[in-house]
Motif scaffolding. Structure first.
Motif, PDB file in Angstrom:
ATOM      1  N   TYR A  47       0.826  -1.212   0.000  1.00  0.00           N
ATOM      2  CA  TYR A  47       0.000   0.000   0.000  1.00  0.00           C
ATOM      3  C   TYR A  47       0.860   1.262   0.000  1.00  0.00           C
ATOM      4  O   TYR A  47       0.580   2.209  -0.725  1.00  0.00           O
ATOM      5  CB  TYR A  47      -0.927   0.003   1.221  1.00  0.00           C
ATOM      6  N   ILE A  48       1.924   1.262   0.782  1.00  0.00           N
ATOM      7  CA  ILE A  48       2.740   2.461   0.937  1.00  0.00           C
ATOM      8  C   ILE A  48       3.350   2.886  -0.398  1.00  0.00           C
ATOM      9  O   ILE A  48       3.392   4.071  -0.723  1.00  0.00           O
ATOM     10  CB  ILE A  48       3.833   2.227   2.009  1.00  0.00           C
ATOM     11  N   MET A  49       3.823   1.928  -1.211  1.00  0.00           N
ATOM     12  CA  MET A  49       4.452   2.357  -2.467  1.00  0.00           C
ATOM     13  C   MET A  49       3.633   2.025  -3.714  1.00  0.00           C
ATOM     14  O   MET A  49       4.140   2.061  -4.823  1.00  0.00           O
ATOM     15  CB  MET A  49       5.870   1.806  -2.569  1.00  0.00           C
TER      16      MET A  49
ATOM     17  N   MET B 129      -8.109  -8.630  -5.102  1.00  0.00           N
ATOM     18  CA  MET B 129      -8.145  -7.381  -5.870  1.00  0.00           C
ATOM     19  C   MET B 129      -6.911  -7.251  -6.778  1.00  0.00           C
ATOM     20  O   MET B 129      -6.994  -6.664  -7.852  1.00  0.00           O
ATOM     21  CB  MET B 129      -8.207  -6.177  -4.924  1.00  0.00           C
ATOM     22  N   ILE B 130      -5.784  -7.783  -6.341  1.00  0.00           N
ATOM     23  CA  ILE B 130      -4.588  -7.731  -7.188  1.00  0.00           C
ATOM     24  C   ILE B 130      -4.843  -8.555  -8.447  1.00  0.00           C
ATOM     25  O   ILE B 130      -4.536  -8.121  -9.557  1.00  0.00           O
ATOM     26  CB  ILE B 130      -3.351  -8.269  -6.434  1.00  0.00           C
ATOM     27  N   GLY B 137      -9.662  -0.973  -5.177  1.00  0.00           N
ATOM     28  CA  GLY B 137     -10.098  -2.022  -4.259  1.00  0.00           C
ATOM     29  C   GLY B 137      -8.983  -2.476  -3.334  1.00  0.00           C
ATOM     30  O   GLY B 137      -9.210  -2.744  -2.155  1.00  0.00           O
ATOM     31  N   ILE B 138      -7.762  -2.535  -3.860  1.00  0.00           N
ATOM     32  CA  ILE B 138      -6.612  -2.912  -3.032  1.00  0.00           C
ATOM     33  C   ILE B 138      -6.458  -1.914  -1.893  1.00  0.00           C
ATOM     34  O   ILE B 138      -6.370  -2.280  -0.718  1.00  0.00           O
ATOM     35  CB  ILE B 138      -5.311  -2.940  -3.864  1.00  0.00           C
ATOM     36  N   GLU B 139      -6.457  -0.633  -2.266  1.00  0.00           N
ATOM     37  CA  GLU B 139      -6.251   0.405  -1.259  1.00  0.00           C
ATOM     38  C   GLU B 139      -7.399   0.416  -0.250  1.00  0.00           C
ATOM     39  O   GLU B 139      -7.181   0.548   0.946  1.00  0.00           O
ATOM     40  CB  GLU B 139      -6.122   1.777  -1.943  1.00  0.00           C
ATOM     41  N   ARG B 140      -8.623   0.256  -0.770  1.00  0.00           N
ATOM     42  CA  ARG B 140      -9.782   0.292   0.117  1.00  0.00           C
ATOM     43  C   ARG B 140      -9.708  -0.847   1.134  1.00  0.00           C
ATOM     44  O   ARG B 140      -9.860  -0.639   2.330  1.00  0.00           O
ATOM     45  CB  ARG B 140     -11.055   0.187  -0.716  1.00  0.00           C
TER      46      ARG B 140
END
Lengths: 278, 302
Positions: A47-49, B129-130, B137-140
């Motif tokens: 998530y960070i990158m 999601m990947i 969706g990944i971030e969520r």
């Protein structure tokens, strides 16, 4: 899909100051939100990158997917040092693109352990111990200043966390070897201070004394007075030593030790042996 | 009823939910028991009691850091509840530490485990999601992790503060009237608990290596605190006899004691950097040219 995989082996995107800001922001504010038993900080590392990975590899490319899968694997290190590993990672990926996948996976796995060890002993144990001791000592006397002092120190640490990413990115893998000597010297000095402070705290913060007074005929023997003549604060020192010894026993956890101490203290107090010092 | 107002329950619950996120991310020290005591004291209208409870629990868990993702005793939530009930139900701070703070703090280990376990669910959603290349969706799903974390602190704190009041008040009044020995015992235990924190901390530190400094820290402080303490008593006594005597004696400043230790640490740091600098110079004379070669080879390959 197949047509794209040929074309983008090399990364053309160059990371900007804005990218570093974004990574730092995500690391400071969102790291460990997804911490779980299976992969720990795994999804957090991704998530960070993620915005940078998308820029480097391009959306909907097989490269991006395989890199994302790799970055989503098990990862766990000190959250004070994760951006150092990510800085080194980015420097390698920018140079070699998707070919670096295995190298990066290896570097992540190789560095997370050592950085966890140094980071935890410095920032999860020592800083809270020393600053916590000072803040708590003031707090039990009704003074809130120590808590603010601690916060000030933590903001200085945050500043270091902010600048280390770019530093690690520029230095690349060489950083680890060049930092090693300094870090171990720092750890050595910090643990010395930690040991010293514990000694100081044992002398002031364990407010317990022997309240038992023996009556031998007409003579009353006040044990605490006798002990004070040998060495003031001897009882607190013995108690800390005793608990230290107990913690070394098998099947002993810190939580168990805390409850044992509560029970023993209540018993000794009820028997009129030990009491709270005024 | 009337022990803790609804707005106080809500503010303290919100704080409990915030503190765990702070602990996971920026670590501004707001998640530490001293701050929990200060904030809970402020909300309950008695900062001093809050500080005493927060300070005592801070010392109790002094050496308990999170190592490798292990759950640790949640002294923050313990402080919030102990402070709220100590002020709300009129418990002595030392009793509240041992009778409420510690049991609550250790019970909360369980909800911490549940949160870390629940997040595995979102980890698998991220995996999915990947595969779907759903970037939002990944971030969520990563950020949904905030729910297990905050609820693991918010729910128990809210329930205890909202409904625990009558029970705690009954227990406190019964203890004060009928079980004075227990009340005194718990106060003794509260005073003794910091010793556990110090012992745990020593377990994590290289005590054998730095043992002389343990002795120095202890002796310097034991002597000075006795001297300061006795002068303080003398001053109060004299002031009681003679009203013209108005000099106030400060208590032993802990920061000064810590600074002596800092000087020792600085000396040690200088010693070991000088040592490693010598080693590095010796090494670098050998390794420098080999590193350059290494770099050139890589350059040629690409």
């Amino acid at each position: 899909m197949e047509t794209k995989s040929k074309s983008t082996n090399k990364i053309t995107y160059k990371l900007t100051a804005k990218d570093f800001r974004q990574i730092n922001f995500r690391s400071l504010v969102f790291n460990q939100w997804g911490w779980n038993y299976e992969r720990m900080q795994g999804s957090g590392y991704l998530y960070i990158m993620m915005p940078q990975l998308r820029k480097m590899y391009g959306d909907h490319t097989p490269e991006l997917k395989s890199i994302m899968k790799m970055q989503n694997q098990f990862f766990n290190t000190s959250n004070f040092f994760n951006t150092i590993i990510q800085g080194i990672d980015l420097a390698i990926e920018e140079k070699k693109g998707v070919k670096s996948l295995e190298t990066v996976a290896g570097i992540k796995a190789g560095l997370m352990g050592p950085f966890a060890a140094i980071g935890d002993s410095l920032f999860a144990a020592l800083v809270p111990a020393i600053m916590g001791a000072i803040a708590a000592n003031m707090a039990v006397n009704g003074n809130a200043l120590g808590a603010f002092l601690w916060m000030a120190v933590d903001f200085v640490i945050m500043w270091f966390r902010w600048i280390q990413l770019k530093f690690a990115y520029k230095q690349g893998v060489n950083l680890v070897t060049s930092m090693q000597g300094q870090l171990s010297a720092l750890t050595d000095a910090a643990t010395l201070l930690g040991v010293y402070v514990v000694g100081a705290l044992a002398a002031t913060m364990v407010n317990t004394q022997v309240i038992y007074v023996a009556h031998l005929g007409k003579m009353a023997v006040n044990f605490q007075e006798q002990i004070d003549m040998i060495m003031p604060k001897l009882i607190p020192a013995l108690i800390v030593g005793g608990i230290y010894w107990m913690l070394g026993k098998k099947h002993m956890t810190s939580t168990r030790a805390i409850f044992i101490v509560i029970i023993v203290a209540v018993a000794l107090s009820a028997l009129g042996i030990l009491g709270k010092a005024v | 009823m009337g022990l803790i107002a609804i707005w106080q329950v809500i503010v303290l619950t919100c704080y409990s939910m915030y503190q765990i996120m702070d602990e996971l991310t920026i670590q501004s020290s707001l998640s530490q028991p001293v701050w929990a005591g200060l904030i809970a004291g402020l909300v309950m209208g008695d900062i001093k009691t809050g500080l005493i409870i927060g300070g005592s629990l801070q010392l109790t868990v002094l050496g308990v850091g999170t190592f490798g993702g292990a759950s640790k005793i949640d002294a923050n939530s313990g402080t919030v509840m102990a402070t709220a009930f100590a002020i709300g139900a009129g418990m002595k701070p030392e009793v509240a530490v041992a009778a409420l703070g510690v049991p609550v703090a250790s019970l909360m280990i369980q909800t911490d485990i549940v949160a870390r376990f629940a997040n595995t669910f979102f980890q698998h959603r991220v995996d999915k999601m990947i595969d779907q290349e759903n970037y939002k969706g990944i971030e969520r799903n990563y950020l949904y992790g905030v729910l297990p974390w905050t609820l693991s602190r918010g729910i128990p704190v809210f329930l205890a503060l909202a409904f625990g009041g009558p029970f705690v008040r009954t227990a406190v009044s019964y203890m004060n009237e009928n079980l004075a020995w227990l009340s005194n015992g718990l106060a003794t235990a509260g005073a003794l608990l910091p010793a556990v924190g110090f012992a745990i901390l020593l377990r994590y530190l290289p005590v054998k290596k730095h043992f002389p400094y343990l002795i120095l820290g202890f002796i310097i402080t034991a002597l000075f605190s006795t001297v300061y303490g006795n002068i303080g008593i003398l001053g109060t006594t004299v002031a009681g006899i003679d009203t013209k005597f108005t000099t106030k004696f400060a208590s032993l400043p802990m920061l000064a004691i810590a600074l002596i230790g800092f000087a020792f640490a600085l000396l040690e740091y200088k010693r070991s950097t000088e040592k490693s600098a010598v080693v590095a110079v010796e090494k670098s004379s050998e390794s420098e040219d080999s590193e350059e070669q290494d770099g050139e080879i890589h350059g040629d390959e690409i």
